[in-house]
Design a protein around this motif. Structure first.
Motif, PDB file in Angstrom:
ATOM      1  N   GLN A  64      63.584  59.235 -18.026  1.00  0.00           N
ATOM      2  CA  GLN A  64      62.339  58.502 -18.238  1.00  0.00           C
ATOM      3  C   GLN A  64      61.587  59.192 -19.359  1.00  0.00           C
ATOM      4  N   VAL A  65      61.164  58.407 -20.342  1.00  0.00           N
ATOM      5  CA  VAL A  65      60.486  58.947 -21.511  1.00  0.00           C
ATOM      6  C   VAL A  65      58.976  58.838 -21.304  1.00  0.00           C
ATOM      7  N   GLU A  66      58.305  59.943 -21.516  1.00  0.00           N
ATOM      8  CA  GLU A  66      56.847  59.941 -21.438  1.00  0.00           C
ATOM      9  C   GLU A  66      56.309  59.655 -22.836  1.00  0.00           C
ATOM     10  N   LEU A  67      55.508  58.598 -22.932  1.00  0.00           N
ATOM     11  CA  LEU A  67      54.908  58.269 -24.212  1.00  0.00           C
ATOM     12  C   LEU A  67      53.592  59.007 -24.365  1.00  0.00           C
ATOM     13  N   GLU A  68      53.270  59.331 -25.596  1.00  0.00           N
ATOM     14  CA  GLU A  68      51.995  59.971 -25.902  1.00  0.00           C
ATOM     15  C   GLU A  68      51.074  58.877 -26.429  1.00  0.00           C
ATOM     16  N   PHE A  69      49.845  58.856 -25.963  1.00  0.00           N
ATOM     17  CA  PHE A  69      48.881  57.859 -26.407  1.00  0.00           C
ATOM     18  C   PHE A  69      47.870  58.568 -27.300  1.00  0.00           C
ATOM     19  N   ARG A  70      47.822  58.159 -28.581  1.00  0.00           N
ATOM     20  CA  ARG A  70      46.909  58.803 -29.529  1.00  0.00           C
ATOM     21  C   ARG A  70      45.955  57.768 -30.107  1.00  0.00           C
ATOM     22  N   ASP A  71      44.698  58.170 -30.200  1.00  0.00           N
ATOM     23  CA  ASP A  71      43.657  57.282 -30.723  1.00  0.00           C
ATOM     24  C   ASP A  71      43.616  57.333 -32.246  1.00  0.00           C
ATOM     25  N   PHE A  72      43.568  56.143 -32.841  1.00  0.00           N
ATOM     26  CA  PHE A  72      43.517  56.010 -34.296  1.00  0.00           C
ATOM     27  C   PHE A  72      42.378  55.069 -34.676  1.00  0.00           C
ATOM     28  N   THR A  73      41.943  55.181 -35.915  1.00  0.00           N
ATOM     29  CA  THR A  73      40.930  54.292 -36.468  1.00  0.00           C
ATOM     30  C   THR A  73      41.585  53.486 -37.580  1.00  0.00           C
ATOM     31  N   TYR A  74      41.362  52.168 -37.577  1.00  0.00           N
ATOM     32  CA  TYR A  74      41.894  51.316 -38.645  1.00  0.00           C
ATOM     33  C   TYR A  74      41.077  51.552 -39.898  1.00  0.00           C
ATOM     34  N   LEU A  75      41.755  51.825 -41.022  1.00  0.00           N
ATOM     35  CA  LEU A  75      41.070  52.066 -42.286  1.00  0.00           C
ATOM     36  C   LEU A  75      41.112  50.853 -43.214  1.00  0.00           C
ATOM     37  N   TYR A  76      42.339  50.449 -43.618  1.00  0.00           N
ATOM     38  CA  TYR A  76      42.445  49.343 -44.568  1.00  0.00           C
ATOM     39  C   TYR A  76      43.868  48.805 -44.626  1.00  0.00           C
ATOM     40  N   GLU A  77      44.004  47.683 -45.321  1.00  0.00           N
ATOM     41  CA  GLU A  77      45.296  47.030 -45.540  1.00  0.00           C
ATOM     42  C   GLU A  77      45.727  47.320 -46.966  1.00  0.00           C
ATOM     43  N   GLN A  78      47.000  47.642 -47.134  1.00  0.00           N
ATOM     44  CA  GLN A  78      47.537  47.931 -48.462  1.00  0.00           C
ATOM     45  C   GLN A  78      48.882  47.218 -48.577  1.00  0.00           C
ATOM     46  N   GLY A  79      48.875  46.035 -49.194  1.00  0.00           N
ATOM     47  CA  GLY A  79      50.095  45.228 -49.281  1.00  0.00           C
ATOM     48  C   GLY A  79      50.529  44.799 -47.898  1.00  0.00           C
TER      49      GLY A  79
END
Length: 188
Positions: A64-79
């Protein structure tokens, strides 16, 4: 990674099977009259989406694989890339729009999302449960419609079409469910 018996697999578990990561979609525990019990598991490959039906006997072990949950902030779209920043390390990660899927339309500058990671590889994206959007187009109310059970199409500021109650007008801000892309209520 933890070793578990085949009969301990539950829907939502991520396992390492055949050197690939799979999520258990459906699990049926079978106890035949003859022979040992087993779990009939429908698996979906995390990276490719391929499906597989597999039998796991209770004596078999899987990782069983334990996933890590990390918080991110959306910055921008590039292509075709979407750029996010880790809220702790300030490291930037680029993800394909295709990987994020249709829900990428909900991304707003500075939005906080959670990435499901395994060994620093993003496997999934968790959005906030809802977002506030402005109605930019709405069909006029048809005379005789009652608010109880009728909805009309409306276009919101991210370009999506959402069915809204007849009393919602252009310029109003509404709360939209990000999982279903459906109207929830007027925004405060």
């Amino acid at each position: 990674m933890a070793k578990i018996n085949g009969n301990e697999i539950r829907p939502g578990f991520v396992i390492n099977h055949q050197d690939r990561l799979w999520v258990a979609v459906k699990v049926d525990h079978v106890k035949p009259g003859k022979g040992g019990a087993y779990a009939q598991v429908e698996l979906k490959a995390i990276l490719t989406g391929t499906k597989l039906n597999e039998r796991f006997r209770s004596a078999e072990t899987v990782e069983q694989v334990e996933l890590e949950f990390r918080d991110f902030t959306y910055l921008y779209e590039q292509g075709d890339q979407l750029v996010f920043m880790d809220q702790n390390s300030y490291e930037q990660v680029e993800l394909d729009k295709e990987f994020v899927g249709e829900r990428a339309a909900f991304l707003q500058d500075g939005m906080k999302i959670t990435l499901e990671m395994h060994e620093d590889t993003p496997l999934g994206v968790r959005f906030p449960p809802n977002v506030v959007l402005e109605v930019i187009e709405a069909d006029p109310v048809v005379k005789g419609q009652t608010a109880a059970n009728s909805f009309k199409p409306a276009k919101v500021s991210n370009g999506l079409r959402v069915m809204v109650p007849p009393f919602i007008a252009v310029g109003e801000r509404i709360v939209v469910d990000t999982a279903e892309a459906t109207y929830m209520r007027r925004a405060d």
